[in-house]
Design an enzyme around this catalytic site. Structure first.
Site, PDB file in Angstrom:
ATOM      1  N   ASN A   1      70.121 126.513  77.289  1.00  0.00           N
ATOM      2  CA  ASN A   1      68.668 126.484  77.123  1.00  0.00           C
ATOM      3  C   ASN A   1      68.080 127.744  77.756  1.00  0.00           C
ATOM      4  OD1 ASN A   1      65.946 125.914  77.039  1.00  0.00           O
ATOM      5  ND2 ASN A   1      66.020 124.356  78.658  1.00  0.00           N
TER       6      ASN A   1
ATOM      7  N   LYS B   1      65.090 128.677  77.715  1.00  0.00           N
ATOM      8  CA  LYS B   1      63.676 128.501  78.099  1.00  0.00           C
ATOM      9  C   LYS B   1      62.871 129.693  77.572  1.00  0.00           C
ATOM     10  CE  LYS B   1      65.328 126.111  82.155  1.00  0.00           C
ATOM     11  NZ  LYS B   1      64.913 125.346  83.328  1.00  0.00           N
TER      12      LYS B   1
ATOM     13  N   HIS C   1      62.590 117.388  77.528  1.00  0.00           N
ATOM     14  CA  HIS C   1      62.963 118.210  78.686  1.00  0.00           C
ATOM     15  C   HIS C   1      61.910 118.001  79.783  1.00  0.00           C
ATOM     16  CE1 HIS C   1      63.790 121.629  81.262  1.00  0.00           C
ATOM     17  NE2 HIS C   1      64.981 121.689  80.702  1.00  0.00           N
TER      18      HIS C   1
ATOM     19  N   SER D   1      71.278 123.057  87.310  1.00  0.00           N
ATOM     20  CA  SER D   1      72.018 124.049  88.103  1.00  0.00           C
ATOM     21  C   SER D   1      73.524 123.983  87.873  1.00  0.00           C
ATOM     22  CB  SER D   1      71.675 123.929  89.583  1.00  0.00           C
ATOM     23  OG  SER D   1      70.286 124.161  89.777  1.00  0.00           O
TER      24      SER D   1
ATOM     25  N   GLY E   1      66.883 124.242  87.854  1.00  0.00           N
ATOM     26  CA  GLY E   1      66.374 125.539  88.295  1.00  0.00           C
ATOM     27  C   GLY E   1      66.251 125.677  89.801  1.00  0.00           C
TER      28      GLY E   1
ATOM     29  N   GLU F   1      69.428 115.060  83.320  1.00  0.00           N
ATOM     30  CA  GLU F   1      69.026 116.225  84.106  1.00  0.00           C
ATOM     31  C   GLU F   1      68.123 115.774  85.253  1.00  0.00           C
ATOM     32  OE1 GLU F   1      69.212 120.065  81.696  1.00  0.00           O
ATOM     33  OE2 GLU F   1      67.282 119.179  81.285  1.00  0.00           O
TER      34      GLU F   1
ATOM     35  N   GLU G   1      60.505 119.907  81.759  1.00  0.00           N
ATOM     36  CA  GLU G   1      59.396 120.871  81.773  1.00  0.00           C
ATOM     37  C   GLU G   1      58.361 120.514  80.713  1.00  0.00           C
ATOM     38  OE1 GLU G   1      61.833 124.402  81.539  1.00  0.00           O
ATOM     39  OE2 GLU G   1      62.637 123.897  83.518  1.00  0.00           O
TER      40      GLU G   1
HETATM   41  C1  PEP Z   1      67.626 123.169  81.962  1.00  0.00           C
HETATM   42  O1  PEP Z   1      66.721 123.953  81.747  1.00  0.00           O
HETATM   43  O2  PEP Z   1      67.794 122.219  81.196  1.00  0.00           O
HETATM   44  C2  PEP Z   1      68.475 123.390  83.130  1.00  0.00           C
HETATM   45  C3  PEP Z   1      69.431 122.541  83.383  1.00  0.00           C
HETATM   46  O3  PEP Z   1      68.214 124.489  83.908  1.00  0.00           O
HETATM   47  P1  PEP Z   1      69.141 125.067  85.114  1.00  0.00           P
HETATM   48  O4  PEP Z   1      70.560 125.079  84.614  1.00  0.00           O
HETATM   49  O5  PEP Z   1      68.610 126.427  85.365  1.00  0.00           O
HETATM   50  O6  PEP Z   1      68.984 124.137  86.254  1.00  0.00           O
END
Ligand code: PEP
Length: 249
Positions: free
Chosen positions: A9, A11, A94, A211, A172, A166, A96
């Site tokens: 992803n 973003k 997601h 992460s 992040g 997640e 976000e």
């Molecule tokens: C994500 O955006 O779905 C995500 C898992 O980000 P990150 O790997 O940066 O934590």
């Protein structure tokens, strides 16, 4: 046997140059044949990604969609438009999108159904906040997010879903769930799927996101109910992303 899925992803990051870099590097790399790999660039790069990934094992995915088929929705993109650019997977829910754009369970569900109607597979993202985890509510929150969408689907639609667990506190932040923490929630999701259908629980892929990076991917992916990863930051560096793909093979 569930084929691992690694989804990157991007973003609101990346560029035409990064799309080309991924296309060129991945054309010359042996991806593990037993792993499905999809890159989700921002929407303006979909056409370029479709062309750049043609000679690679990379598939093109999308980060969001509008549930309406068309009309006066300035700035939005429909499922049919994504399908025209070869998109096979699209994120829905997601964290976000849930927090910044106020997409609630109903909105997430509408997006999942629109994607399915257009032939796409939604990757349904679910996860608890730190406060919810500290209150001991992780599983309740996650299962309610899963059910809010799965209750609105029929059996055939459910089979085309992917779920990404997640934890919001891990996205992040550099703070990854331990393999045990992630496995426990994945197992709870799979047990919840049994209530819909035993076969569904066996075939549906559950990804971990938050992460995930080259250093921790292998131990997360080794967990029995973790069938792949949704990768944010580490999907922007081709070497890191490829290393994670290799550890899924
Ligand atoms: C994500 O955006 O779905 C995500 C898992 O980000 P990150 O790997 O940066 O934590």
């Amino acid at each position: 046997m569930r084929m691992p899925l690694i989804a990157g992803n991007w973003k609101m990051n990346g560029s035409l140059a990064l799309v080309d870099e991924f296309g060129q590097r991945c054309a010359n790399v042996d991806m593990p044949p037993s792993v499905e790999v999809v890159v989700l660039p921002p929407a303006p790069y979909l056409a370029a990604a479709q062309a750049a990934f043609e000679k690679t094992a990379l598939q093109v995915g999308a980060q969001t969609l509008n549930p309406e088929p068309g009309g006066a929705y300035t700035g939005e993109v429909s499922a049919a438009m994504l399908a025209e650019f070869g998109v096979g997977y699209v994120l829905v829910g997601h964290s976000e999108r849930r927090s910044l754009y106020h997409e609630d369970d109903e909105a997430v569900s509408a997006r999942a159904r629109a994607a399915l109607d257009a032939g796409l597979s939604p990757i349904l993202c679910v996860g608890e906040t730190l406060e919810e985890r500290d209150a001991g509510d992780s599983e309740a929150v996650v299962l309610s997010q899963v059910k809010a969408v799965f209750d609105t689907l029929d059996a055939r639609q459910r089979e085309r879903m992917v779920i990404a667990y997640e934890p919001v506190w891990a996205i992040g932040t550099g703070r990854t769930a331990t393999p045990e923490q992630a496995q426990a929630v994945h197992a709870a999701i799979r047990a919840c799927l049994v209530d819909y259908d035993k076969g569904l629980a066996t075939v549906l892929r559950l990804l971990y996101g938050g992460s995930m990076k080259r250093e921790n991917a292998a131990e997360l992916l080794a967990q029995p109910d973790i069938d792949g990863g949704l990768i944010g930051g580490a999907s922007l560096k081709v070497d890191d992303f490829l290393a994670i793909c290799q550890s899924a093979g």
